[in-house]
Design a protein around this motif. Structure first.
Motif, PDB file in Angstrom:
ATOM      1  N   ASP A   1       4.537 -14.507  40.682  1.00 19.67           N
ATOM      2  CA  ASP A   1       6.003 -14.483  40.714  1.00 19.67           C
ATOM      3  C   ASP A   1       6.532 -13.098  40.353  1.00 19.67           C
ATOM      4  OD1 ASP A   1       6.534 -17.309  41.329  1.00 19.67           O
ATOM      5  OD2 ASP A   1       5.629 -17.666  39.380  1.00 19.67           O
ATOM      6  N   VAL A   2       5.856 -12.442  39.410  1.00 20.36           N
ATOM      7  CA  VAL A   2       6.243 -11.077  39.038  1.00 20.36           C
ATOM      8  C   VAL A   2       6.055 -10.146  40.233  1.00 20.36           C
ATOM      9  CG1 VAL A   2       5.718  -9.118  37.542  1.00 20.36           C
ATOM     10  CG2 VAL A   2       5.669 -11.439  36.613  1.00 20.36           C
ATOM     11  N   ALA A   3       4.922 -10.276  40.911  1.00 21.18           N
ATOM     12  CA  ALA A   3       4.656  -9.434  42.079  1.00 21.18           C
ATOM     13  C   ALA A   3       5.708  -9.644  43.163  1.00 21.18           C
ATOM     14  CB  ALA A   3       3.265  -9.739  42.626  1.00 21.18           C
TER      15      ALA A   3
ATOM     16  N   LEU B   1      -2.955 -16.879  38.834  1.00 15.97           N
ATOM     17  CA  LEU B   1      -2.116 -18.069  38.675  1.00 15.97           C
ATOM     18  C   LEU B   1      -2.155 -18.653  37.268  1.00 15.97           C
ATOM     19  CD1 LEU B   1      -2.737 -19.857  42.095  1.00 15.97           C
ATOM     20  CD2 LEU B   1      -1.031 -18.136  41.479  1.00 15.97           C
ATOM     21  N   VAL B   2      -2.575 -17.856  36.298  1.00 21.72           N
ATOM     22  CA  VAL B   2      -2.482 -18.278  34.900  1.00 21.72           C
ATOM     23  C   VAL B   2      -0.998 -18.407  34.537  1.00 21.72           C
ATOM     24  CG1 VAL B   2      -2.857 -17.534  32.519  1.00 21.72           C
ATOM     25  CG2 VAL B   2      -4.684 -17.300  34.198  1.00 21.72           C
ATOM     26  N   ARG B   3      -0.639 -19.497  33.866  1.00 21.99           N
ATOM     27  CA  ARG B   3       0.781 -19.789  33.630  1.00 21.99           C
ATOM     28  C   ARG B   3       1.378 -18.943  32.509  1.00 21.99           C
ATOM     29  NH1 ARG B   3       2.594 -25.927  34.583  1.00 21.99           N
ATOM     30  NH2 ARG B   3       1.924 -26.098  36.745  1.00 21.99           N
ATOM     31  N   PHE B   4       2.587 -18.454  32.781  1.00 24.94           N
ATOM     32  CA  PHE B   4       3.365 -17.713  31.782  1.00 24.94           C
ATOM     33  C   PHE B   4       4.221 -18.648  30.932  1.00 24.94           C
ATOM     34  CE2 PHE B   4       3.927 -13.135  33.629  1.00 24.94           C
ATOM     35  CZ  PHE B   4       2.564 -12.930  33.488  1.00 24.94           C
ATOM     36  N   ASP B   5       4.757 -19.711  31.570  1.00 29.93           N
ATOM     37  CA  ASP B   5       5.727 -20.554  30.878  1.00 29.93           C
ATOM     38  C   ASP B   5       5.598 -22.004  31.328  1.00 29.93           C
ATOM     39  OD1 ASP B   5       6.964 -20.734  33.387  1.00 29.93           O
ATOM     40  OD2 ASP B   5       8.372 -19.122  32.950  1.00 29.93           O
TER      41      ASP B   5
ATOM     42  N   LEU C   1       5.186  -6.933  25.897  1.00 25.55           N
ATOM     43  CA  LEU C   1       6.400  -7.729  25.736  1.00 25.55           C
ATOM     44  C   LEU C   1       6.260  -8.830  24.696  1.00 25.55           C
ATOM     45  CD1 LEU C   1       7.697  -8.072  29.405  1.00 25.55           C
ATOM     46  CD2 LEU C   1       8.133  -6.285  27.705  1.00 25.55           C
ATOM     47  N   ALA C   2       5.073  -9.416  24.585  1.00 18.75           N
ATOM     48  CA  ALA C   2       4.876 -10.496  23.618  1.00 18.75           C
ATOM     49  C   ALA C   2       3.410 -10.566  23.241  1.00 18.75           C
ATOM     50  CB  ALA C   2       5.328 -11.831  24.199  1.00 18.75           C
ATOM     51  N   ARG C   3       3.169 -11.099  22.032  1.00 14.94           N
ATOM     52  CA  ARG C   3       1.802 -11.249  21.539  1.00 14.94           C
ATOM     53  C   ARG C   3       1.676 -12.609  20.871  1.00 14.94           C
ATOM     54  NH1 ARG C   3      -1.906  -6.931  18.374  1.00 14.94           N
ATOM     55  NH2 ARG C   3      -1.374  -5.799  20.272  1.00 14.94           N
ATOM     56  N   PHE C   4       0.645 -13.338  21.270  1.00 19.65           N
ATOM     57  CA  PHE C   4       0.404 -14.664  20.720  1.00 19.65           C
ATOM     58  C   PHE C   4      -1.027 -14.718  20.168  1.00 19.65           C
ATOM     59  CE2 PHE C   4       3.185 -15.154  24.523  1.00 19.65           C
ATOM     60  CZ  PHE C   4       4.375 -15.405  23.837  1.00 19.65           C
TER      61      PHE C   4
ATOM     62  N   PRO D   1       8.996 -14.278  34.178  1.00 19.48           N
ATOM     63  CA  PRO D   1       8.895 -13.225  35.192  1.00 19.48           C
ATOM     64  C   PRO D   1      10.068 -12.259  35.239  1.00 19.48           C
ATOM     65  CG  PRO D   1       8.081 -15.277  36.082  1.00 19.48           C
ATOM     66  CD  PRO D   1       8.664 -15.604  34.729  1.00 19.48           C
ATOM     67  N   ARG D   2      11.284 -12.762  35.045  1.00 20.46           N
ATOM     68  CA  ARG D   2      12.440 -11.859  35.092  1.00 20.46           C
ATOM     69  C   ARG D   2      12.407 -10.821  33.976  1.00 20.46           C
ATOM     70  NH1 ARG D   2      15.051 -11.312  39.869  1.00 20.46           N
ATOM     71  NH2 ARG D   2      15.494 -13.360  40.793  1.00 20.46           N
ATOM     72  N   GLU D   3      11.863 -11.196  32.809  1.00 21.66           N
ATOM     73  CA  GLU D   3      11.709 -10.235  31.716  1.00 21.66           C
ATOM     74  C   GLU D   3      10.734  -9.143  32.104  1.00 21.66           C
ATOM     75  OE1 GLU D   3      11.113 -12.000  27.716  1.00 21.66           O
ATOM     76  OE2 GLU D   3      11.286 -13.918  28.783  1.00 21.66           O
TER      77      GLU D   3
END
Length: 240
Positions: free
Chosen positions: A128-130, A116-120, A67-70, A90-92
């Protein structure tokens, strides 16, 4: 199980190779498999990432999605901020996973680092995705000294969020395990209250892809469509 979340107790512990083994075993049973990487960090635009590595090892029949690359090798939220780009939320991830699940029998979602590594900036995580997907979580752990505490903390975090731990896989099991590593085979299920469902041999990711695919089922328990048995495995080490 149509969707499984793959997380780790740390980074660089064999999460991608474990994901590839699960994918290879499912493919061998004729299942359609997709691997979704919500946020790939620390990889340049023209470099192969974790999804490419899974497809190299498990086979091109795996559908890959990123979905994304940084570019910076940091937590996704930090890497996105430093790149001046929007983070993955998470919704994405949920939408992408549900879309893949309409055409695949198994969707593997590989996180970055630990649970628990942060997405945003809001503090969203793979947990949250799970929850959004109501998906079980496969935890990849180190095999040696110090792993029990990290795995127990991850399992506790899952329980407090009402999430199911599918089981624990040792992501890189050494050919000559020391005393702590051998003891961890028995202790891991007790401290995490989760089954031990696999041990990926150290260096498995360096095997020729054909050998990797043919051996993958030997490293994973029936829960992951393999033939590995924790008791027999521990017994073989004791005999050795």
């Amino acid at each position: 199980m149509s969707t499984v979340i793959v997380t780790g107790t740390d980074t660089e512990i064999g999460k991608t190779v474990t994901t590839a083994a699960v994918a290879a075993t499912a493919l061998a049973q004729g299942r359609r498999v997709a691997v979704l990487k919500p946020a790939q960090t620390g990889v340049a635009p023209d470099e192969p990432g974790d999804v490419a590595e899974v497809r190299r090892l498990a086979g091109d029949a795996v559908t890959g999605s990123e979905l994304a690359r940084f570019p910076d090798p940091l937590a996704p939220a930090t890497a996105a901020r430093r790149a001046g780009r929007a983070p993955v939320r998470p919704r994405e991830v949920e939408r992408a996973a549900r879309s893949l699940a309409t055409t695949h029998d198994l969707v593997l979602i590989e996180g970055a680092g630990g649970l628990l590594v942060r997405f945003d900036e809001a503090g969203s995580t793979l947990a949250d995705v799970a929850q959004l997907l109501d998906a079980p979580v496969l935890v990849v752990a180190r095999a040696g000294l110090g792993t029990l505490n990290a795995a127990a903390l991850t399992a506790e975090a899952l329980r407090t969020r009402g999430l199911r731990c599918l089981g624990i896989v040792f992501g890189s099991f050494p050919p000559a395990p020391d005393l702590a590593t051998r003891c961890n085979l028995a202790d891991m299920p007790e401290v995490t209250d989760a089954p031990l469902i696999g041990a990926i041999p150290q260096g498995a990711g360096a095997l020729p892809p054909e050998r990797f695919r043919s051996a993958a089922a030997d490293w994973l328990a029936p829960t992951l469509s393999g033939t590995w048995d924790a008791t027999a495995f521990a017994g073989s080490l004791h005999e050795g």
